[in-house]
Design a protein around this motif. Structure first.
Motif, PDB file in Angstrom:
ATOM      1  N   UNK A  91      14.363   8.923   3.068  1.00  6.94           N
ATOM      2  CA  UNK A  91      14.190   8.211   1.791  1.00  6.94           C
ATOM      3  C   UNK A  91      12.738   7.778   1.609  1.00  6.94           C
ATOM      4  N   UNK A  92      12.075   7.447   2.725  1.00  8.44           N
ATOM      5  CA  UNK A  92      10.718   6.902   2.659  1.00  8.44           C
ATOM      6  C   UNK A  92       9.676   7.929   2.209  1.00  8.44           C
ATOM      7  N   UNK A  93      10.018   9.227   2.254  1.00  4.04           N
ATOM      8  CA  UNK A  93       9.022  10.238   1.863  1.00  4.04           C
ATOM      9  C   UNK A  93       8.566  10.021   0.422  1.00  4.04           C
ATOM     10  N   UNK A  94       9.411   9.441  -0.404  1.00  2.00           N
ATOM     11  CA  UNK A  94       9.020   9.203  -1.796  1.00  2.00           C
ATOM     12  C   UNK A  94       8.234   7.899  -1.982  1.00  2.00           C
ATOM     13  N   UNK A  95       8.112   7.079  -0.928  1.00  2.00           N
ATOM     14  CA  UNK A  95       7.587   5.724  -1.106  1.00  2.00           C
ATOM     15  C   UNK A  95       6.185   5.694  -1.706  1.00  2.00           C
ATOM     16  N   UNK A  96       5.258   6.397  -1.073  1.00  2.00           N
ATOM     17  CA  UNK A  96       3.880   6.320  -1.558  1.00  2.00           C
ATOM     18  C   UNK A  96       3.709   6.963  -2.932  1.00  2.00           C
ATOM     19  N   UNK A  97       4.334   8.128  -3.186  1.00  2.00           N
ATOM     20  CA  UNK A  97       4.262   8.660  -4.552  1.00  2.00           C
ATOM     21  C   UNK A  97       4.811   7.682  -5.602  1.00  2.00           C
ATOM     22  N   UNK A  98       5.987   7.085  -5.321  1.00  2.00           N
ATOM     23  CA  UNK A  98       6.568   6.155  -6.304  1.00  2.00           C
ATOM     24  C   UNK A  98       5.629   4.966  -6.508  1.00  2.00           C
ATOM     25  N   UNK A  99       5.108   4.432  -5.406  1.00  2.00           N
ATOM     26  CA  UNK A  99       4.237   3.264  -5.528  1.00  2.00           C
ATOM     27  C   UNK A  99       2.923   3.635  -6.222  1.00  2.00           C
ATOM     28  N   UNK A 100       2.476   4.880  -6.064  1.00  2.00           N
ATOM     29  CA  UNK A 100       1.207   5.298  -6.687  1.00  2.00           C
ATOM     30  C   UNK A 100       1.276   5.217  -8.211  1.00  2.00           C
ATOM     31  N   UNK A 101       2.470   5.291  -8.768  1.00  2.00           N
ATOM     32  CA  UNK A 101       2.601   5.169 -10.227  1.00  2.00           C
ATOM     33  C   UNK A 101       2.165   3.770 -10.658  1.00  2.00           C
ATOM     34  N   UNK A 102       2.493   2.771  -9.815  1.00  2.10           N
ATOM     35  CA  UNK A 102       2.125   1.392 -10.131  1.00  2.10           C
ATOM     36  C   UNK A 102       0.683   1.112  -9.702  1.00  2.10           C
ATOM     37  N   UNK A 103       0.335   1.522  -8.480  1.00  2.00           N
ATOM     38  CA  UNK A 103      -0.986   1.165  -7.931  1.00  2.00           C
ATOM     39  C   UNK A 103      -2.105   1.998  -8.548  1.00  2.00           C
TER      40      UNK A 103
END
Ligand SMILES: [Zn+2]
Length: 677
Positions: A286-298
């Motif tokens: 599940x964590x593989x999507x973490x940084x991409x998803x957060x990059x939308x905000x950051x």
């Protein structure tokens, strides 16, 4: 457009219009509905509108088309029908955890993750197959959740207040909204997320929810793009602050060895601690999507890059030849006799689909196909009535032995109803349908993207034009993909085609004329005015490849398919389990081969692609390879020893053996020692 296609399109249009009308009347009586009403008015009546990221979010490279815009055809449709006729279409009839006493139907039964897990796959399966029986099954759960929120906005059974199972339910609700336009979903999600934002400081993320926060954030951002409520970005930021720092874990990766019960201090009856959760396979998938998803905000480039760092660490220390990392159920090293849990397979696929969309990185599509065409079907029986908890690339027996698992029990690689633990039984349903839904995406510049390849049809609209597209192919078993484009009027837009990194020598023709093709591992961009009758034909040369793996072993690949030696199987029923059964599988032939590994000597043979494409009986492609028995390579307690270090010597006679697609061989060798010159 076929009759079915037309009826599907017109019903979708009707549902969206009905949804807009119903919501307008709801808004009239409830002030808080205004934001949603304007959102719905923007989309209402439009066919398959594509929702992009709203400011101040960063733009995605690509956007998912709404559920139902991409539908399976050809072999993929056959495969999904097998799934619907198998356990997915009947689970509630035979497994009480998602039966009529489920807590997610108001009953006194299981009230945690299993109902939402089931729904997260049942909704897309039902709507992509347009199957009334399955839609009705899903609707019971959807309706209960939509009609039973607490006055404060909390959703779900009253028996627990854990954020985690609700993270899954909101994913299922978002898919259902896309497929139907049901006007009740967005107001319910809005109130629930508002409640969550208010409650998280007093009741912060913990345990599973803390390590899976990105899935929660993904749906909060999905909703933000539809309502524009800035509190949803605030919620995503709070989830990020409270959630586990996956980026830091992989910036300084410490879990480079096979995890043991001692490493994670696993004690009977106790909850997993931080190390246990950080090395847990499903959490990592599940964590593989973490940084991409957060990059939308950051908006940070560093976050966009972090996914490759994460995948590289998992490959280096835990990578397996089937595209997965070992997780049985904690990270387990690179021995091809270690296992991967089915939940991790489907969660990794979902993470890759989302990450590919956000980043537009073609290597994520290569990895997605590798898992979808090998690890996913390899862990089910052909009829999809039984599955494993753990699959092994070198799987020489599925029995009740003490296995090499880090923490899992002795039933982990049986084929059955709920071997080892029932999470996978509830969760596996999302694998094929979400893959089908992700085959085509929309690009940020209002074009279309072939993200992964399998037979499908697409109905969408862009640049105020309805587009119908048919992708006819027997890929990954064959080399050619034919895409017929049918816009309602001539319209200019770009079509991007993923050229896999292995696909040296790919050719692309548009209406017969050759197009320039970029280097493998990129997207070819075809920008022109497309008109009815235009055809793109792509040919990916499927040249067999010999790939070096751990312990100097080799694996054979052709296109996205990994090949295995099929060990003769003897299936022994262990026990009946309601409508299905638990099976052990014992080897009925020898398996200890070493390969010459000369790609020139590999001879492919193609046979017709049958109705069960991953079945051994009708394996649509086989490879003849040169091999010799390797007497010293044995199994112990049902587990193949590590492949002896190559190059190996064997005095046994030369043989020609036949390899089949990984998924076809339920007992198999995939990582072979290599013979010396
Ligand atoms: Zn599982």
């Amino acid at each position: 457009m076929s009759e079915t296609d037309q009826s599907v399109a017109s019903r979708r249009r009707f549902l969206k219009q009905a949804g807009a009308a119903a919501l307008a009347s709801i808004s009239a009586t409830r002030g808080s509905g205004l934001a949603h009403a304007s959102h719905r008015n923007e989309r209402g009546g439009e066919l398959d509108a594509i929702v992009k990221n709203r400011a101040p979010l960063a733009q995605n490279a690509f956007y998912m088309l709404p559920l139902g815009a991409v539908r399976p055809t050809g072999w993929l449709l056959e495969q999904m029908k097998i799934q619907a006729n198998g356990l997915s279409g009947h689970l509630d009839e035979t497994w009480p955890d998602v039966g009529s006493n489920s807590g997610w139907l108001g009953g006194t039964g299981e009230d945690w993750e299993r109902g939402p897990y089931f729904l997260d796959g049942l909704v897309p399966l039902a709507y992509l197959l347009d199957d009334a029986r399955l839609k009705a099954k899903a609707q019971r759960f959807i309706d209960w959740t939509l009609t039973h929120p607490s006055p404060d906005g909390m959703i779900g059974p009253k028996g627990n207040d854990d954020w985690w199972p609700r993270m899954v339910m909101v994913k299922a609700l978002a898919q259902y909204e896309e497929a139907t336009g049901d006007p009740r979903v967005i107001p319910l999600l809005s109130r629930y997320f508002e409640y969550q934002l208010l409650s998280l400081s007093a009741r912060p993320l913990r345990s599973w929810g803390k390590f899976r926060w990105q899935d929660n954030a993904l749906v909060a951002l999905w909703l933000y793009n539809r309502t524009g409520d800035p509190k949803l970005i605030e919620l995503a930021r709070l989830l990020h602050r409270q959630g586990y720092d996956w980026k830091a874990q992989f910036a300084h990766f410490q879990y480079t060895q096979r995890i043991t019960r001692e490493t994670i201090r696993l004690e009977e009856g106790k909850e997993l601690g931080e190390i246990g959760l950080a090395t847990h396979g499903v959490n990592n998938g599940q964590a593989i999507k973490t940084s991409p998803v957060w990059s939308i905000v950051s908006g940070e480039e560093d976050d966009r890059r972090a996914v490759q760092q994460q995948l590289a660490a998992l490959d280096t220390y835990h990578g397996l030849p089937n595209g997965m990392f070992s997780c049985d159920e904690h990270l387990a090293g690179r021995n091809p006799s270690q296992g991967s849990e089915l939940c991790t397979v489907v969660e990794t696929m979902f993470s890759l689909e989302q990450s590919l969309g956000i980043l537009g990185d073609p290597s994520l599509g290569d990895r997605l196909e590798r898992i979808a065409f090998n690890a996913l079907p390899g862990t089910f029986t052909d009829d999809m009535w039984a599955h494993q908890y753990n699959q092994q690339p070198n799987q020489v027996e599925c029995g009740l032995h003490t296995k090499p698992w880090t923490t899992d029990g002795p039933e982990s690689n049986l084929y059955g109803l709920e071997p080892n633990f029932g999470c996978c039984t509830a969760n596996f349903h999302q694998g094929w349908p979400k893959f089908a839904a992700s085959l085509w995406m929309a690009s940020a510049d209002d074009g279309l993207v072939a993200a992964a390849y399998a037979p499908c049809s697409v109905h969408t609209s862009l640049r105020e034009t309805a587009i119908h597209l048919r992708q006819e192919t027997e890929y990954p078993f064959r080399d050619t993909v034919r895409i017929a484009i049918d816009p309602s009027k001539p319209v200019q837009f770009p079509i991007r085609l993923r050229i896999p990194a292995w696909a040296e020598g790919t050719t692309i023709r548009v209406n017969g004329s050759l197009q320039p093709v970029p280097a493998p591992g990129s997207f070819a961009k075809l920008e022109r005015t497309w008109k009815a009758g235009d055809v793109i034909e792509v040919r990916f040369p499927l040249v067999p490849r010999v790939i070096k793996r751990a312990f100097e072993s080799i694996s054979i690949e052709r296109g996205p398919l990994v090949f295995s030696y099929p060990i003769k199987e003897s299936w022994v029923k262990l026990r009946d389990r309601g409508m299905t059964a638990d099976w052990q599988v014992f080897p009925a032939s020898q398996w200890n081969y070493a390969l010459s590994g000369n790609p020139e000597e590999i001879e492919p043979q193609e046979r017709p692609v049958g109705p069960s494409p991953f079945s051994l009986k009708d394996a649509p492609v086989q490879l003849q390879v040169k091999a010799r028995k390797l007497i010293g390579w044995r199994s112990l307690d049902g587990v193949a020893a590590e492949p002896p270090r190559s190059p190996v010597h064997s005095g046994e006679p030369d043989e020609k053996i036949t390899l089949v697609p990984y998924a076809a061989a339920k007992l198999r060798i995939t990582a072979f020692p290599q013979l010396s010159g």
